[in-house]
Enzyme design. Structure first.
Site, PDB file in Angstrom:
ATOM      1  N   LEU A   1       0.858  -1.176   0.000  1.00 38.77           N
ATOM      2  CA  LEU A   1       0.000   0.000   0.000  1.00 38.77           C
ATOM      3  C   LEU A   1       0.896   1.228   0.000  1.00 38.77           C
ATOM      4  CD1 LEU A   1      -2.708  -0.846   2.728  1.00 38.77           C
ATOM      5  CD2 LEU A   1      -2.977  -0.969   0.247  1.00 38.77           C
ATOM      6  N   ASP A   2       0.461   2.286  -0.671  1.00 39.92           N
ATOM      7  CA  ASP A   2       1.197   3.542  -0.609  1.00 39.92           C
ATOM      8  C   ASP A   2       1.284   4.004   0.849  1.00 39.92           C
ATOM      9  OD1 ASP A   2       1.520   3.737  -3.360  1.00 39.92           O
ATOM     10  OD2 ASP A   2      -0.383   4.783  -3.623  1.00 39.92           O
ATOM     11  N   ARG A   3       2.313   4.763   1.130  1.00 36.70           N
ATOM     12  CA  ARG A   3       2.523   5.246   2.502  1.00 36.70           C
ATOM     13  C   ARG A   3       1.313   6.017   3.013  1.00 36.70           C
ATOM     14  NH1 ARG A   3       7.845   8.701   4.533  1.00 36.70           N
ATOM     15  NH2 ARG A   3       7.292   8.778   6.761  1.00 36.70           N
TER      16      ARG A   3
ATOM     17  N   THR B   1      -1.795   5.719   2.025  1.00 33.55           N
ATOM     18  CA  THR B   1      -3.022   4.922   2.023  1.00 33.55           C
ATOM     19  C   THR B   1      -3.135   4.109   3.304  1.00 33.55           C
ATOM     20  OG1 THR B   1      -2.934   4.731  -0.388  1.00 33.55           O
ATOM     21  CG2 THR B   1      -4.338   3.170   0.773  1.00 33.55           C
TER      22      THR B   1
ATOM     23  N   ARG C   1      -5.706   5.614  -8.239  1.00 30.89           N
ATOM     24  CA  ARG C   1      -5.339   7.016  -8.386  1.00 30.89           C
ATOM     25  C   ARG C   1      -5.317   7.440  -9.854  1.00 30.89           C
ATOM     26  NH1 ARG C   1       0.125   7.323  -4.939  1.00 30.89           N
ATOM     27  NH2 ARG C   1      -0.051   9.552  -5.462  1.00 30.89           N
TER      28      ARG C   1
END
Length: 294
Positions: free
Chosen positions: A122-124, A126, A225
């Site tokens: 997961l993105d930081r 998110t 995104r």
């Protein structure tokens, strides 16, 4: 395995920018020919690697106790095969440039001698549901489950503007081979992109934003995104694929990160259908309450 991922594994302490530079310049050869970062390597391929100076590794030390406690408290399910986290926003899943500890490094430091590996990322910014395997066999089986067509990930997102498309499927292939201002970005690429499918379903429409449930049937980097921006409604406070000015507006309204939350993961694992959920992060709960009353 993609060529860029192979090189990142081989040259662990070399910056990503250097990796992509040696690929673009032709210093890396696959079967005596030039290759792209997305080139898929198969068994018996011959890869020529240039001499690359790697920075010496150093022991990052022990993570702070507060960070260890934060990671341990984020565990929502623990079995002999896997851990399920409700990852808080702002916590990276692994260490990177300028970052000594991510969730996986903290976990390994807190429980030395045990096997831990990220099943997905997961993105930081998110928040939400994250799976970590506790054995190599569990890692392989969980990843196989996520890559199967029956797997489904569900997200909650706040996007810019009033959504007018209704419930739609966004079938837009994505490519990671675009560079913008020295940074790798993901773009919609109908020719060379990989199949990517997202289903957007509006839940609530506000004055200048919309709350969405989003299901993804593929797990491409930055998929939601890019697909949201492709529809004309970038994720709120996303300063990579949305306008920087709007990100500043959201910060003034109390949203300090991108409004994206991994709510649930469903997959088949060793003959069983598993479903995991992560409660909505507190900052998004507060944000939606404010929007409901605006």
């Amino acid at each position: 395995m993609r060529l860029d991922n192979f090189l990142l594994r081989e040259f662990k302490n070399v910056p990503k920018s250097r990796i992509y530079k040696i690929i673009r310049s032709g210093e890396v050869r696959v079967n005596k020919g030039r290759a792209k970062p997305s080139t898929r390597l198969i068994e018996a391929d011959e890869v020529r690697l240039p001499p690359v100076r790697m920075a010496p590794t150093s022991d990052p030390g022990r993570p702070p106790d507060a960070l260890i406690d934060k990671v341990e408290r984020a565990i929502v399910t623990e079995t002999a095969d896997y851990l399920v986290f409700a990852k808080p926003p702002g916590l990276a899943v692994h260490a990177g440039t300028g970052l000594r500890f991510g969730l996986i490094e903290v976990l390994r430091a807190a429980r030395p001698g045990e096997y831990f590996e990220l099943v997905h990322r997961l993105d930081r910014q998110t928040s939400g549901c994250l799976l970590v395997a506790r054995s190599r066999s569990a890692l392989d089986d969980l990843r196989a489950g996520l890559n199967d067509a029956a797997a489904c990930k569900r997200y909650v997102a706040l996007v810019e503007g009033q959504w007018s498309h209704g419930r739609i499927e966004v079938d837009a292939p994505l490519s990671r081979d675009t560079e913008r201002s020295g940074e790798r970005v993901v773009t919609v690429d109908p020719v060379a992109g990989r199949a990517s499918l997202s289903i957007f379903d509006p839940v609530a429409v506000y004055t200048d934003a919309s709350r969405m449930d989003v299901e993804i049937r593929t797990g491409r980097t930055h998929q939601i995104r890019v697909h949201a921006a492709h529809c004309g409604h970038p994720v709120a406070a996303d300063d990579k694929y949305g306008p920087n000015a709007r990100a500043s507006v959201w910060r003034e309204r109390g949203l300090s990160r991108m409004a994206l939350h991994a709510a649930a993961v469903n997959l088949d694992f060793r003959g069983q259908r598993l479903g995991f959920e992560a409660p909505l992060a507190e900052d998004l709960v507060a944000l939606f309450k404010r929007l409901d009353h605006d």
